[in-house]
Design a protein around this motif. Structure first.
Motif, short mmCIF file in Angstrom:
data_model
loop_
_atom_site.label_atom_id
_atom_site.label_comp_id
_atom_site.label_asym_id
_atom_site.label_seq_id
_atom_site.Cartn_x
_atom_site.Cartn_y
_atom_site.Cartn_z
N GLN A 292 2.28 15.19 7.47
CA GLN A 292 1.36 14.10 7.80
C GLN A 292 1.10 13.20 6.59
O GLN A 292 0.84 12.01 6.75
N ALA A 293 1.19 13.75 5.39
CA ALA A 293 1.00 12.92 4.20
C ALA A 293 2.04 11.83 4.11
O ALA A 293 1.77 10.74 3.59
N VAL A 294 3.24 12.10 4.60
CA VAL A 294 4.30 11.09 4.55
C VAL A 294 3.84 9.83 5.26
O VAL A 294 4.08 8.70 4.79
N TRP A 295 3.18 9.98 6.40
CA TRP A 295 2.71 8.81 7.13
C TRP A 295 1.81 7.95 6.25
O TRP A 295 1.98 6.73 6.18
N ALA A 296 0.86 8.60 5.57
CA ALA A 296 -0.07 7.85 4.73
C ALA A 296 0.62 7.26 3.51
O ALA A 296 0.36 6.11 3.14
N LEU A 297 1.51 8.02 2.89
CA LEU A 297 2.16 7.55 1.68
C LEU A 297 3.08 6.37 1.94
O LEU A 297 3.37 5.59 1.04
N PRO B 117 -7.83 0.00 0.15
CA PRO B 117 -8.35 1.29 -0.32
C PRO B 117 -8.27 1.47 -1.83
O PRO B 117 -8.84 2.42 -2.36
N GLY B 118 -7.58 0.56 -2.52
CA GLY B 118 -7.48 0.63 -3.97
C GLY B 118 -8.54 -0.17 -4.68
O GLY B 118 -8.49 -0.32 -5.91
N ALA B 119 -9.49 -0.72 -3.93
CA ALA B 119 -10.55 -1.54 -4.52
C ALA B 119 -11.90 -1.01 -4.08
O ALA B 119 -12.00 -0.14 -3.21
N ALA B 120 -12.96 -1.55 -4.69
CA ALA B 120 -14.32 -1.18 -4.29
C ALA B 120 -14.52 -1.55 -2.82
O ALA B 120 -13.97 -2.54 -2.35
N ALA C 99 0.85 -1.18 0.00
CA ALA C 99 0.00 0.00 0.00
C ALA C 99 0.89 1.23 0.00
O ALA C 99 2.10 1.17 0.20
N GLY C 100 0.25 2.38 -0.23
CA GLY C 100 0.98 3.63 -0.20
C GLY C 100 1.81 3.84 -1.44
O GLY C 100 1.69 3.14 -2.44
N ASP C 101 2.68 4.83 -1.37
CA ASP C 101 3.62 5.16 -2.44
C ASP C 101 4.89 5.66 -1.77
O ASP C 101 5.08 6.86 -1.59
#
Length: 412
Positions: A345-350, A295-298, A42-44
């Protein structure tokens, strides 16, 4: 949406020496749709590295993030440290930050005179990422300090400050910090957090968390974007991650609450009815991962909805942005310019790992805008990295072409 907690707030896993499931098994009733944390990729991480590199460039030589007046902002400083440790970039900057945090630990822990559970939780997560002793950070026993705040205002709630605007948020950070360093999550603290969740009596609120409910026996109101009341995505996302980390489950299904809040572009607002923002999108993305969702699917993608990760990446500034801005994330609050709060904070999610995060081995910050770098539709390949663990002067970088929005999207 911004949580006004300026004083609070990977690949080597944080310590989890003590199993906490037994402490809360009596509390953990089944909640439909909530499962252990997802294990799929997950993430990038490449985008995370570039965002973290930009955040590192905002740190002063003294080792802190400064506010508009030039004074240190402890919460922002800790959040950048977490971002760098989770991404594994700019090790020298992280060392500088850590030295400042240890030297100024009282300012960080008790900026207003009373110990902040949120600040303590963030610092505990940082010690776990760095493999440091949480009982002796800058000469302070962070675990003991946090434990001493339990029940100061409300039974089971951490902290003496008014919890009206941050009760659930700070409670969640406190529990995440304890779990990160292998400490048990106290049953009263877990019970308090579970008891704050909105039940099904008000369908629009069901499954969410408000910032604080003084009387949990009273029904929650619907999310109200005009008066900024009702259950919000940020409190809910933090609560879900904290409960999963502590081995507990929500009482009611939070996934339905998230589904109602999701915008057409895949992102999430602070409150249903507001425009999506990167902070809220990132926190919900992590909560979905913690709950075992993809989160990348329906149902989180489809019918023109690219999903929360794509929505988050669309805020990242790319190679057409000024060099000093590349890699940062903009937000609805920044007018197209880098938003430091959104970026760190985006770093955490990515990184694609729910809180309390995990550490990454340190490597140079990548720069896909370098002419020697090849960018494809799905991956970014760089030339051989230098032996240094940090990039020269912490130069900010950017996202690959597929993730770049040089003029960020704004909903509404």
């Amino acid at each position: 949406m911004r949580q006004h907690l300026t004083t609070i707030g990977s690949r080597l896993r944080p310590l989890r020496r003590i199993g906490v499931g037994a402490l809360v098994v009596a509390l953990a009733v089944s909640a439909a749709g909530v499962a252990p944390a997802a294990t799929a990729a997950a993430g990038d991480p490449s985008a995370a590295d570039r965002a973290a590199g930009w955040a590192a460039a905002q740190v002063t030589p003294a080792g802190y993030v400064e506010g508009p007046t030039g004074d240190p902002v402890p919460g922002a400083t800790v959040e950048v440290a977490l971002a760098l440790a989770a991404a594994g970039v700019e090790e020298d900057v992280l060392e500088r930050i850590t030295a400042w945090l240890e030297a100024e630990v009282e300012l960080v822990v008790a900026p207003d005179g009373a110990d902040s559970p949120g600040a303590l939780g963030l610092l505990l997560m940082l010690t776990a990422l760095r493999g440091e002793d949480p009982t002796s950070f800058g000469g302070t026993d962070l675990v003991e300090r946090l434990d001493a705040t339990l029940g100061d205002t409300v039974a089971g709630l951490y902290g003496a400050a008014d919890p009206t605007f941050d009760g659930v948020y700070r409670q969640s950070l406190a529990l995440l910090g304890l779990v990160a360093v292998g400490e048990p999550a106290p049953a009263p603290a877990v019970a308090w957090l579970r008891g704050q969740q909105c039940d099904g009596d008000v369908p629009a609120a069901s499954g969410g968390w408000e910032a604080f409910r003084a009387d949990p026996t009273q029904d929650c109101g619907e999310p109200d974007p005009v008066n900024f009341v009702g259950p919000d995505t940020n409190s809910t996302a933090l609560a879900v991650q904290a409960l999963v980390a502590a081995g507990a489950t929500p009482v009611f299904d939070p996934l339905a609450f998230f589904a109602r809040a999701q915008a057409d572009d895949g992102g999430f607002p602070f409150l249903s009815g507001l425009d999506p923002d990167p902070n809220s999108t990132g926190l919900v993305y992590l909560a979905l991962l913690a709950a075992g969702e993809d989160p990348g699917a329906a149902p989180w993608t489809g019918a023109g909805n690219p999903g929360p990760l794509a929505a988050l990446l669309a805020w990242q500034l790319g190679c057409d942005a000024p060099v000093a801005d590349r890699g940062a994330l903009a937000s609805p609050f920044s007018g197209g310019a880098p938003d430091d709060f959104a970026t760190r904070q985006a770093v955490w999610a990515l990184e694609g790992v729910p809180l309390p995060l995990r550490a990454a081995p340190f490597e140079p910050t990548p720069d896909p805008c370098d002419p020697t770098t090849t960018t494809t539709a799905t991956t970014t390949t760089t030339t051989a990295a230098t032996p240094s663990t940090t990039s020269a002067a912490a130069t900010p970088t950017t996202a690959p072409a597929r993730a770049v929005a040089t003029t960020p999207r704004y909903a509404g």
